[in-house]
Design an enzyme around this catalytic site. Sequence first.
Site, PDB file in Angstrom:
ATOM      1  N   HIS A  19      -2.783   2.289   8.195  1.00 21.28           N
ATOM      2  CA  HIS A  19      -3.888   1.483   7.666  1.00 21.28           C
ATOM      3  C   HIS A  19      -4.045   0.252   8.543  1.00 21.28           C
ATOM      4  O   HIS A  19      -3.066  -0.477   8.767  1.00 21.28           O
ATOM      5  CB  HIS A  19      -3.579   1.071   6.224  1.00 21.28           C
ATOM      6  CG  HIS A  19      -4.429  -0.041   5.716  1.00 21.28           C
ATOM      7  ND1 HIS A  19      -5.817   0.022   5.716  1.00 21.28           N
ATOM      8  CD2 HIS A  19      -4.121  -1.244   5.180  1.00 21.28           C
ATOM      9  CE1 HIS A  19      -6.296  -1.103   5.202  1.00 21.28           C
ATOM     10  NE2 HIS A  19      -5.304  -1.885   4.876  1.00 21.28           N
ATOM     11  N   GLU A  49     -17.089  12.054  21.938  1.00 21.24           N
ATOM     12  CA  GLU A  49     -15.857  12.751  21.545  1.00 21.24           C
ATOM     13  C   GLU A  49     -15.656  12.802  20.038  1.00 21.24           C
ATOM     14  O   GLU A  49     -14.814  13.570  19.541  1.00 21.24           O
ATOM     15  CB  GLU A  49     -14.626  12.143  22.230  1.00 21.24           C
ATOM     16  CG  GLU A  49     -14.074  10.884  21.598  1.00 21.24           C
ATOM     17  CD  GLU A  49     -14.615   9.610  22.231  1.00 21.24           C
ATOM     18  OE1 GLU A  49     -15.833   9.565  22.550  1.00 21.24           O
ATOM     19  OE2 GLU A  49     -13.829   8.671  22.393  1.00 21.24           O
ATOM     20  N   HIS A  74     -12.771  -3.678   3.967  1.00 29.81           N
ATOM     21  CA  HIS A  74     -11.313  -3.833   4.055  1.00 29.81           C
ATOM     22  C   HIS A  74     -10.730  -3.208   5.333  1.00 29.81           C
ATOM     23  O   HIS A  74     -10.052  -3.897   6.089  1.00 29.81           O
ATOM     24  CB  HIS A  74     -10.662  -3.239   2.796  1.00 29.81           C
ATOM     25  CG  HIS A  74      -9.183  -3.432   2.740  1.00 29.81           C
ATOM     26  ND1 HIS A  74      -8.477  -3.432   1.563  1.00 29.81           N
ATOM     27  CD2 HIS A  74      -8.248  -3.609   3.709  1.00 29.81           C
ATOM     28  CE1 HIS A  74      -7.188  -3.619   1.822  1.00 29.81           C
ATOM     29  NE2 HIS A  74      -7.031  -3.733   3.114  1.00 29.81           N
ATOM     30  N   HIS A 125      -6.906  -3.089   9.818  1.00 29.24           N
ATOM     31  CA  HIS A 125      -8.116  -3.851   9.525  1.00 29.24           C
ATOM     32  C   HIS A 125      -9.005  -3.835  10.770  1.00 29.24           C
ATOM     33  O   HIS A 125      -9.164  -4.854  11.448  1.00 29.24           O
ATOM     34  CB  HIS A 125      -7.745  -5.271   9.097  1.00 29.24           C
ATOM     35  CG  HIS A 125      -7.006  -5.324   7.783  1.00 29.24           C
ATOM     36  ND1 HIS A 125      -6.547  -6.492   7.223  1.00 29.24           N
ATOM     37  CD2 HIS A 125      -6.677  -4.339   6.906  1.00 29.24           C
ATOM     38  CE1 HIS A 125      -5.954  -6.231   6.061  1.00 29.24           C
ATOM     39  NE2 HIS A 125      -6.014  -4.918   5.855  1.00 29.24           N
ATOM     40  N   GLU A 130       0.836  -1.210   0.000  1.00 33.38           N
ATOM     41  CA  GLU A 130       0.000   0.000   0.000  1.00 33.38           C
ATOM     42  C   GLU A 130       0.872   1.262   0.000  1.00 33.38           C
ATOM     43  O   GLU A 130       0.358   2.352   0.264  1.00 33.38           O
ATOM     44  CB  GLU A 130      -0.941   0.020   1.220  1.00 33.38           C
ATOM     45  CG  GLU A 130      -1.873  -1.167   1.365  1.00 33.38           C
ATOM     46  CD  GLU A 130      -2.974  -1.230   0.306  1.00 33.38           C
ATOM     47  OE1 GLU A 130      -2.992  -0.413  -0.624  1.00 33.38           O
ATOM     48  OE2 GLU A 130      -3.805  -2.154   0.428  1.00 33.38           O
TER      49      GLU A 130
HETATM   50  P1  13P Z   1       1.110  -5.412   3.056  1.00 36.78           P
HETATM   51  O1  13P Z   1       1.529  -6.668   3.782  1.00 36.78           O
HETATM   52  O2  13P Z   1       1.713  -5.340   1.667  1.00 36.78           O
HETATM   53  O3  13P Z   1       1.388  -4.179   3.867  1.00 36.78           O
HETATM   54  O4  13P Z   1      -0.460  -5.502   2.798  1.00 36.78           O
HETATM   55  C1  13P Z   1      -1.353  -5.649   3.873  1.00 36.78           C
HETATM   56  C2  13P Z   1      -2.651  -4.976   3.658  1.00 36.78           C
HETATM   57  O5  13P Z   1      -3.353  -4.690   4.606  1.00 36.78           O
HETATM   58  C3  13P Z   1      -3.079  -4.626   2.278  1.00 36.78           C
HETATM   59  O6  13P Z   1      -4.157  -3.748   2.302  1.00 36.78           O
HETATM   60 ZN    ZN Z   2      -5.327  -3.875   4.189  1.00 33.75          ZN
END
Ligand code: 13P
Ligand code: ZN
Length: 274
Positions: A141, A171, A212, A143, A117
Amino acid sequence: MSGILQVPAMQGFIRMCMDGWYQGWHERNGGNLTYRMTEEDVNQCRPFFHALGSWVQMDVQAENLAGEYFITTGSGKYFRNVEPDPSHSLGIVEINGEGNAWRIVWGLEDGGKPTSEFPSHFMNHSVRKEATNGANRVIYHCHATNVITLTYILSLTDRDFSRALWQSATECPVVFPEGVGVCPWMVPGGVDIARATSEKMKTYQAAIWAQHGLFVSGSDFDTAFGLAHTIEKSAEIYWKVLASGQPIRQTITDDALRAIAKDFGVDLNKEFLE
Ligand code: 13P
Ligand code: ZN
């Protein structure tokens, strides 16, 4: 510094990775983190840089990131392993003078590469650096389970997500008064998702990727992690309320949101108020 792992920026980076891991947001290699280093960070790390790798061209370009250095998680690397094995899990990359290629100067040992990413992180760094007059340094980023859950229930509009999150924890309107952006499901890791996200980040500090995860920005590790944590907790409250099957008898009204904004001196995005 006795070693690169004593550099405060490296310590903050590693701590944030482990914080995310313990939250349960980084199954397997899920998620990625990048940090745009200050000159002082680079000077502290430079004695530990190794022989320079070759430049790797990107499909994205940002002139305002030319010559910058980033700490980045590696592609396919596990957040769980960041603390026990930083030199394989992480790396430092330098950006070339045209702002369209990187080379590894430390870490990502034995053939590792920056996160898949990286194009999204890079474009978001560019946009947030511009939007914050250089203050923004962190793009993260994760999950985040409850945020992902909501992307199956709510319509994928900035308005619906912003309102649901603002109304689910007091908040929230203070922490992200501009709201959050929402991207539809897209193939991860490419230029398209990078462009779509960076469009959202011109307005927002955070963007949600349907089915995602979550993308957040911040001036430092505390701010970026705190933003992700706040959004995720609010998402959890909202879907739990829905899952309870009980009618919603009361929520935070729009007038209450306006009152919070007034008292805390924040500029709430009026497009999302009724
Ligand atoms: P990477 O292992 O390449 O960072 O990818 C993980 C991910 O969350 C892709 O969206
Ligand atoms: Zn991801």
